[in-house]
Design an enzyme around this catalytic site. Sequence first.
Site, short mmCIF file in Angstrom:
data_model
loop_
_atom_site.label_atom_id
_atom_site.label_comp_id
_atom_site.label_asym_id
_atom_site.label_seq_id
_atom_site.Cartn_x
_atom_site.Cartn_y
_atom_site.Cartn_z
CE LYS A 70 2.40 -2.48 -7.55
NZ LYS A 70 3.57 -3.30 -7.18
CG ASP A 106 6.12 -3.65 -3.89
OD1 ASP A 106 5.48 -4.55 -3.32
OD2 ASP A 106 5.77 -3.16 -4.98
#
Length: 290
Positions: A70, A106
């Site tokens: 990420k 997220d």
Amino acid sequence: MVTGKTTIIGVIGDPIAHSLSPAMHNAAIEALGLDWCYVAFRVSSDRVREAVVGVRGLNIRGINVTVPHKQAVMPFLDEVSDEASAIGAVNTIKHEDGRLIGYNTDVYGIRAALRYGTGLHPLPPEVVVLGAGGAARGIVYALAGCEGVERLTILNRTVEKAERLAEEMLAGAASTGPVEIEAHSLDPGDVRAALKSAGLIINATSVGMHPQVDDTIIDDPDAFCEGQLLLDTVYNPRQTRLMAVAQCGGARAVNGIDMLVYQGAKSFEIWTGMSPPVDVMRGAIEGHPS
Ligand code: NAP
């Protein structure tokens, strides 16, 4: 059926075989009758640059990015959203006219899971986040900007990481709102003190995740009490040992499926511009044999 006209989207990570994202996204694709296909690519850490550049080269419409890439994908993107750069992690890349744009869904995932999945709105003034890794970064950022939250306490095994996260989030306070952010260890005394006045506890550590299903980051039911909500971001197993400990102490407990569904739904919307069939996506995960 995959044809020469099929649009490809997917996910990169390592390991990736366990991912539920292909089932979730392909169910959404089928429900909307799109000629698209979502594929999982196992990409090792030394191939991240080639994988990201390959999205452009192969004309892939977009990818999700999962553990452990990420942060590593970020230098290879043409643009990164304000949220993703504040968090320091990208979990969604959109390929648009040769440009690669990074997002972090997220943030939407945790906010929507709390709002629609638990009905907790506004959020309680005191929130505890367990963990200081990639997921915790997005969660702390998301909660610091939420109505109702006045104090966030980050508890982590490596306390220095929690302290660094608190400092970084406070430095970006303009975007996160006027909250107090504290950092402590996971020592039983610190855990009890932090949980005592918390209305919401979020587990953003990987403890308790398959196959270590007997592990739990807190094993004392008395640390919890009635009126509290525990959200465990772990979704495999569906009922974690930590959830059982919290329930034993009188708290309500939910798993990470809603967060997974909502972050995926937001990625789907970013790539397709269409309203995602959230219930179909959740059904694909709940019906998955894993
Ligand atoms: P990560 O960056 O590797 O961070 C792992 C965290 O867990 C760190 O805080 C680490 O503490 C802690 N930890 C690991 N093993 C531990 C142990 N034995 N004892 C105490 N603490 C331990 O991973 P991540 O990307 O943040 O993911 C964390 C979890 O979130 C995973 O279970 C993942 O499935 C879940 N997640 C769920 C969703 C969802 O949509 N539901 C989305 C993202 C992530 P140290 O800093 O001390 O190492």
